[in-house]
Design a protein around this motif. Structure first.
Motif, PDB file in Angstrom:
ATOM      1  N   THR A   1      12.338  57.702  -0.099  1.00  0.00           N
ATOM      2  CA  THR A   1      11.124  57.566   0.559  1.00  0.00           C
ATOM      3  C   THR A   1      11.206  57.499   2.040  1.00  0.00           C
ATOM      4  O   THR A   1      10.467  57.978   3.031  1.00  0.00           O
ATOM      5  N   SER A   2      12.341  56.731   2.560  1.00  0.00           N
ATOM      6  CA  SER A   2      12.538  56.615   3.707  1.00  0.00           C
ATOM      7  C   SER A   2      12.927  58.037   4.539  1.00  0.00           C
ATOM      8  O   SER A   2      12.374  58.313   5.607  1.00  0.00           O
ATOM      9  N   ASP A   3      14.049  58.626   3.920  1.00  0.00           N
ATOM     10  CA  ASP A   3      14.410  59.845   4.375  1.00  0.00           C
ATOM     11  C   ASP A   3      13.228  61.014   4.261  1.00  0.00           C
ATOM     12  O   ASP A   3      12.877  61.684   5.222  1.00  0.00           O
ATOM     13  N   ASP A   4      12.296  60.960   3.438  1.00  0.00           N
ATOM     14  CA  ASP A   4      11.363  61.774   3.245  1.00  0.00           C
ATOM     15  C   ASP A   4      10.167  61.724   4.522  1.00  0.00           C
ATOM     16  O   ASP A   4       9.815  62.560   5.007  1.00  0.00           O
ATOM     17  N   LYS A   5      10.157  60.271   4.815  1.00  0.00           N
ATOM     18  CA  LYS A   5       9.005  60.054   6.163  1.00  0.00           C
ATOM     19  C   LYS A   5       9.640  60.504   7.384  1.00  0.00           C
ATOM     20  O   LYS A   5       8.906  60.924   8.186  1.00  0.00           O
ATOM     21  N   ILE A   6      11.147  60.300   7.446  1.00  0.00           N
ATOM     22  CA  ILE A   6      11.898  60.684   8.741  1.00  0.00           C
ATOM     23  C   ILE A   6      11.658  62.166   8.954  1.00  0.00           C
ATOM     24  O   ILE A   6      11.451  62.614   9.806  1.00  0.00           O
ATOM     25  N   ARG A   7      12.056  62.809   7.790  1.00  0.00           N
ATOM     26  CA  ARG A   7      12.089  64.199   7.947  1.00  0.00           C
ATOM     27  C   ARG A   7      10.681  65.060   8.026  1.00  0.00           C
ATOM     28  O   ARG A   7      10.536  65.999   8.896  1.00  0.00           O
ATOM     29  N   ARG A   8       9.612  64.470   7.229  1.00  0.00           N
ATOM     30  CA  ARG A   8       8.239  64.982   7.288  1.00  0.00           C
ATOM     31  C   ARG A   8       7.638  64.658   8.951  1.00  0.00           C
ATOM     32  O   ARG A   8       7.015  65.729   9.642  1.00  0.00           O
ATOM     33  N   PHE A   9       8.104  63.682   9.460  1.00  0.00           N
ATOM     34  CA  PHE A   9       7.158  63.152  10.730  1.00  0.00           C
ATOM     35  C   PHE A   9       8.354  63.592  12.023  1.00  0.00           C
ATOM     36  O   PHE A   9       7.424  63.554  13.111  1.00  0.00           O
ATOM     37  N   THR A  10       9.601  63.461  11.651  1.00  0.00           N
ATOM     38  CA  THR A  10      10.176  63.658  13.174  1.00  0.00           C
ATOM     39  C   THR A  10      11.120  64.806  13.036  1.00  0.00           C
ATOM     40  O   THR A  10      11.399  65.283  14.197  1.00  0.00           O
ATOM     41  N   TYR A  11      11.376  65.599  12.129  1.00  0.00           N
ATOM     42  CA  TYR A  11      12.096  66.599  11.940  1.00  0.00           C
ATOM     43  C   TYR A  11      11.248  67.897  12.195  1.00  0.00           C
ATOM     44  O   TYR A  11      11.231  68.839  11.587  1.00  0.00           O
ATOM     45  N   ARG A  12      10.964  67.940  13.473  1.00  0.00           N
ATOM     46  CA  ARG A  12       9.943  68.845  14.076  1.00  0.00           C
ATOM     47  C   ARG A  12      10.059  69.621  15.209  1.00  0.00           C
ATOM     48  O   ARG A  12      10.829  68.769  16.291  1.00  0.00           O
ATOM     49  N   ALA A  13       9.746  70.462  15.634  1.00  0.00           N
ATOM     50  CA  ALA A  13       9.755  71.204  17.073  1.00  0.00           C
ATOM     51  C   ALA A  13       8.497  71.912  17.331  1.00  0.00           C
ATOM     52  O   ALA A  13       7.621  72.483  16.476  1.00  0.00           O
ATOM     53  N   ASP A  14       8.162  71.945  18.658  1.00  0.00           N
ATOM     54  CA  ASP A  14       7.217  73.127  19.148  1.00  0.00           C
ATOM     55  C   ASP A  14       5.805  72.612  18.421  1.00  0.00           C
ATOM     56  O   ASP A  14       5.029  73.672  17.822  1.00  0.00           O
ATOM     57  N   GLY A  15       5.371  71.366  18.511  1.00  0.00           N
ATOM     58  CA  GLY A  15       4.280  71.025  17.958  1.00  0.00           C
ATOM     59  C   GLY A  15       3.918  70.957  16.331  1.00  0.00           C
ATOM     60  O   GLY A  15       2.876  71.220  15.889  1.00  0.00           O
ATOM     61  N   GLY A  16       5.249  70.972  15.566  1.00  0.00           N
ATOM     62  CA  GLY A  16       5.019  70.504  14.067  1.00  0.00           C
ATOM     63  C   GLY A  16       5.881  71.676  13.339  1.00  0.00           C
ATOM     64  O   GLY A  16       5.605  71.541  12.195  1.00  0.00           O
ATOM     65  N   LYS A  17       6.455  72.632  13.967  1.00  0.00           N
ATOM     66  CA  LYS A  17       7.125  73.565  12.969  1.00  0.00           C
ATOM     67  C   LYS A  17       8.415  72.728  12.467  1.00  0.00           C
ATOM     68  O   LYS A  17       9.012  72.117  13.156  1.00  0.00           O
ATOM     69  N   VAL A  18       8.701  73.309  11.253  1.00  0.00           N
ATOM     70  CA  VAL A  18       9.709  72.411  10.519  1.00  0.00           C
ATOM     71  C   VAL A  18      10.988  72.901  11.021  1.00  0.00           C
ATOM     72  O   VAL A  18      11.396  74.052  11.004  1.00  0.00           O
ATOM     73  N   LEU A  19      12.109  71.913  11.047  1.00  0.00           N
ATOM     74  CA  LEU A  19      13.315  72.297  11.204  1.00  0.00           C
ATOM     75  C   LEU A  19      14.208  72.222   9.980  1.00  0.00           C
ATOM     76  O   LEU A  19      13.803  71.074   9.234  1.00  0.00           O
ATOM     77  N   LEU A  20      14.953  72.918   9.812  1.00  0.00           N
ATOM     78  CA  LEU A  20      15.861  72.839   8.296  1.00  0.00           C
ATOM     79  C   LEU A  20      17.044  71.907   8.525  1.00  0.00           C
ATOM     80  O   LEU A  20      17.702  71.700   9.600  1.00  0.00           O
ATOM     81  N   PHE A  21      17.428  71.268   7.195  1.00  0.00           N
ATOM     82  CA  PHE A  21      18.309  70.346   7.134  1.00  0.00           C
ATOM     83  C   PHE A  21      19.302  70.890   6.517  1.00  0.00           C
ATOM     84  O   PHE A  21      19.243  71.263   5.362  1.00  0.00           O
ATOM     85  N   GLY A  22      20.629  71.085   7.257  1.00  0.00           N
ATOM     86  CA  GLY A  22      21.837  71.963   6.619  1.00  0.00           C
ATOM     87  C   GLY A  22      22.077  71.538   5.278  1.00  0.00           C
ATOM     88  O   GLY A  22      22.720  72.281   4.444  1.00  0.00           O
TER      89      GLY A  22
END
Length: 293
Positions: free
Chosen positions: A135-156
């Protein structure tokens, strides 16, 4: 339905590579192929993969060798170049895929022909409180793992990339000779450069090790600096949230808990990489298990 190739770069991964392959094969939908790309391992990694292949003669596991250059990026690229699927799943050699991972990825890319890269959350299989962790990891990735106004960054450790998208960016991605960047974020930013869509799927789940949290703080801080280094190398891109600060906050409790929990696992003779998805694996159709094992 698209075909999914799984690419696993490996360097001295004898501890978890067999568990990784077990989980990659125990899937509700079989991957098109599973490619382990060894990069000059000096331990038993290659021997273990070869033994796994010999024990599963009908499997689609392949062992390739990238010996020209030491490093994750050339090893990853070699795997992508040799993969034959429509979509390349990219994970690490200590990752344990949820049994519906391939099915989830294949469905996602089949339903949305515009999506070129996708990622999802991770759960620490060698730490307690799995539900809270994911749950914590999902929250971190959904809300902070972004660039340029909300585009998703991939997690290796948990990403998929359409083969056509890789062919578009393969000669553009950074080589990062000093090894100071996050190669997954670099891929993400090059996809964004080309106007290619990246997406986040909460059901695309993998198990990862918390071993990174067991490193001394100077080493951990150096690893976290890779976030800023990657964006410094791509000055045309920006981010509203610094993911590393959320990880810094997690570091002290996880650093303290990790060795204690490892002792508990050892005393109880628990192998977390084997057990993380045992319930879900038991629910797979018997025909799937028969074909795999």
């Amino acid at each position: 339905m698209v075909d999914v190739s799984i690419v696993i770069p490996a360097y001295n991964e004898q501890e978890r590579i067999v568990n990784c392959l077990d989980n990659a094969m125990r899937q509700s939908v079989s991957p098109y192929e599973i490619i382990v790309v060894d990069n000059r391992s000096s331990d038993a990694t290659c021997t273990l993969v070869e033994s796994f292949i010999a024990s599963h003669p009908d499997s689609n596991v392949k062992l390739l060798h990238q010996d020209e250059e030491q490093g994750l990026i050339p090893t990853r690229d070699f795997g992508f170049t040799n993969a034959k699927g429509d979509v390349f799943g990219r994970i690490d050699a200590d990752c344990m895929l949820k049994p519906d991972w391939v099915e989830t990825v294949a469905d996602l890319f089949s339903r949305d022909p515009q999506i070129m890269g996708a990622t999802g959350p991770a759960v620490y299989y060698d730490m307690p409180a799995k539900h809270l962790g994911i749950t914590s990891d999902d929250k971190i990735r959904r809300f902070t793992y972004r660039a340029d106004g909300g585009k998703v960054l991939l997690f290796g450790s948990n990403m998929a990339l359409r083969a056509s998208a890789w062919r578009t960016i393969k000669n553009k991605v950074c080589r990062d000779k000093p090894d100071i960047m996050h190669e997954d974020i670099d891929i993400s930013l090059h996809l964004i450069d080309q106007g290619l869509k990246t997406g986040y799927c909460r059901n695309m789940i993998t198990g990862v090790s918390a071993r990174r949290m067991d490193t001394p703080f100077p080493s951990f801080r150096k690893y976290m600096q890779r976030f800023q280094n990657t964006f410094d190398a791509h000055p045309d891109h920006s981010r509203a949230h610094d993911t590393e600060y959320a990880l810094y906050a997690l570091y002290p409790p996880l650093r303290a808990l990790y060795p204690v929990y490892q002792k508990y696992l050892h005393l109880r003779h628990i192998e977390p990489a084997k057990q993380i998805w045992s319930k879900e694996q038991a629910e797979l159709p018997k025909t799937t298990s028969d074909q795999t094992f």
